[in-house]
Design an enzyme around this catalytic site. Structure first.
Site, short mmCIF file in Angstrom:
data_model
loop_
_atom_site.label_atom_id
_atom_site.label_comp_id
_atom_site.label_asym_id
_atom_site.label_seq_id
_atom_site.Cartn_x
_atom_site.Cartn_y
_atom_site.Cartn_z
N CYS A 203 24.59 8.64 38.00
CA CYS A 203 24.95 7.96 36.54
C CYS A 203 23.95 8.43 35.93
O CYS A 203 24.29 9.25 34.81
CB CYS A 203 24.45 6.37 36.67
SG CYS A 203 24.63 5.52 35.61
N HIS B 82 28.11 4.25 41.32
CA HIS B 82 27.20 4.34 41.98
C HIS B 82 26.92 4.14 43.50
O HIS B 82 27.14 2.57 43.74
CB HIS B 82 25.82 3.42 41.39
CG HIS B 82 25.03 3.03 39.94
ND1 HIS B 82 23.95 3.30 40.33
CD2 HIS B 82 25.57 2.89 39.01
CE1 HIS B 82 23.55 4.45 38.94
NE2 HIS B 82 24.38 3.61 38.02
N GLU C 70 25.27 3.82 46.17
CA GLU C 70 23.31 3.33 46.11
C GLU C 70 23.60 1.93 45.65
O GLU C 70 23.13 1.32 46.43
CB GLU C 70 22.46 4.26 46.13
CG GLU C 70 22.28 3.91 44.64
CD GLU C 70 22.31 4.57 43.54
OE1 GLU C 70 21.99 4.04 42.08
OE2 GLU C 70 24.08 4.90 43.64
#
Length: 241
Positions: A96, A184, A186
């Site tokens: 990002c 993202h 994660e």
């Protein structure tokens, strides 16, 4: 594998008790793919800078509420460290904000997207399949996202690997040892749901509703965890692609 996490922000204090901080999310993601992975966190957003590019097998950045175009000391310092990693042929993965800062640090451009918020789950397409993209699922790739800025111009030598009409430069590779992605892997659905609620006044009702609806879609987070570790391993060993 030993990975240095370049932390660029903190999760809002109100959300940390349930979701942890950004380095925690990255560790959880990658440990699920390989429990042997070890990590060291550098709080770059608080002025902490790694002393050596050789300290780890590879490096990875977190996201940030800041823009890669912001003129903060720590962003300039991190940008300089990215260029040192490039010169030293060290693997780096940008997520990002890290994706955007990598592009800008290496000569590309980042702008506030006229498309508005990229939020929730949205679909992208793999345009250039690479050897480290293993296991292989399909050309369709879906990840969670939360961003307003986008890479608008690739740096010299940059290659688009994944894109969409909403975010054409969604994943890029520079050389054999720099990789970055706008999404993202994660993040969890629960975190994005709480984040959308936390930022709803900034986002607007229509985009909030669309983001919440998108959370029902499949997310290929573990696929990306394997790809990231594969990329770092191949880059460290000097393999091409």
């Amino acid at each position: 594998m030993n990975i240095g996490i370049l932390q660029c922000d903190d999760v809002a204090p109100e959300l940390q008790p349930r979701h942890g901080n950004y380095p925690d999310m990255i560790q959880t993601l990658l440990l699920a793919a390989d429990p042997r992975t070890r990590f060291t966190v550098y709080a770059c957003h608080q002025g902490e800078t790694p002393s050596s590019t050789d300290a780890h097998d590879g490096w990875i950045t977190t996201g940030s509420k800041c823009s890669a175009n912001d003129d903060f000391d720590w962003i300039r310092t991190l940008s300089g460290f990215m260029r040192l990693l490039w010169q030293a042929d060290k693997p780096l993965v940008g997520i990002c904000f890290g994706h955007q800062l990598m592009a800008r640090s290496m000569g590309g451009q980042v702008v506030r997207s006229p498309m508005g918020w990229g939020l929730g789950v949205y679909a992208t397409t793999v345009q250039e399949k690479q050897p480290w993209m293993s296991p292989w699922y399909s050309e369709d790739l879906q990840l969670l996202a939360s961003h307003q800025d986008q890479v608008s111009e690739l740096p010299p030598g940059g290659q688009i690997l994944v894109g969409s009409s909403f975010c054409p430069m969604y994943m890029m590779q520079i050389g054999r040892h720099f990789l970055s992605i706008q999404g993202h892997p994660e993040f969890t659905r629960a975190y994005v749901s709480d984040l959308v609620n936390f930022r709803r006044d900034r986002i607007g009702a229509e985009r909030v509703l669309a983001a919440r609806h998108s959370l029902q879609l499949a997310v290929h987070d573990q696929l990306l965890a394997h790809w990231i570790l594969n990329f770092i391993a191949r880059a460290k060993s000097g393999q091409q692609g």
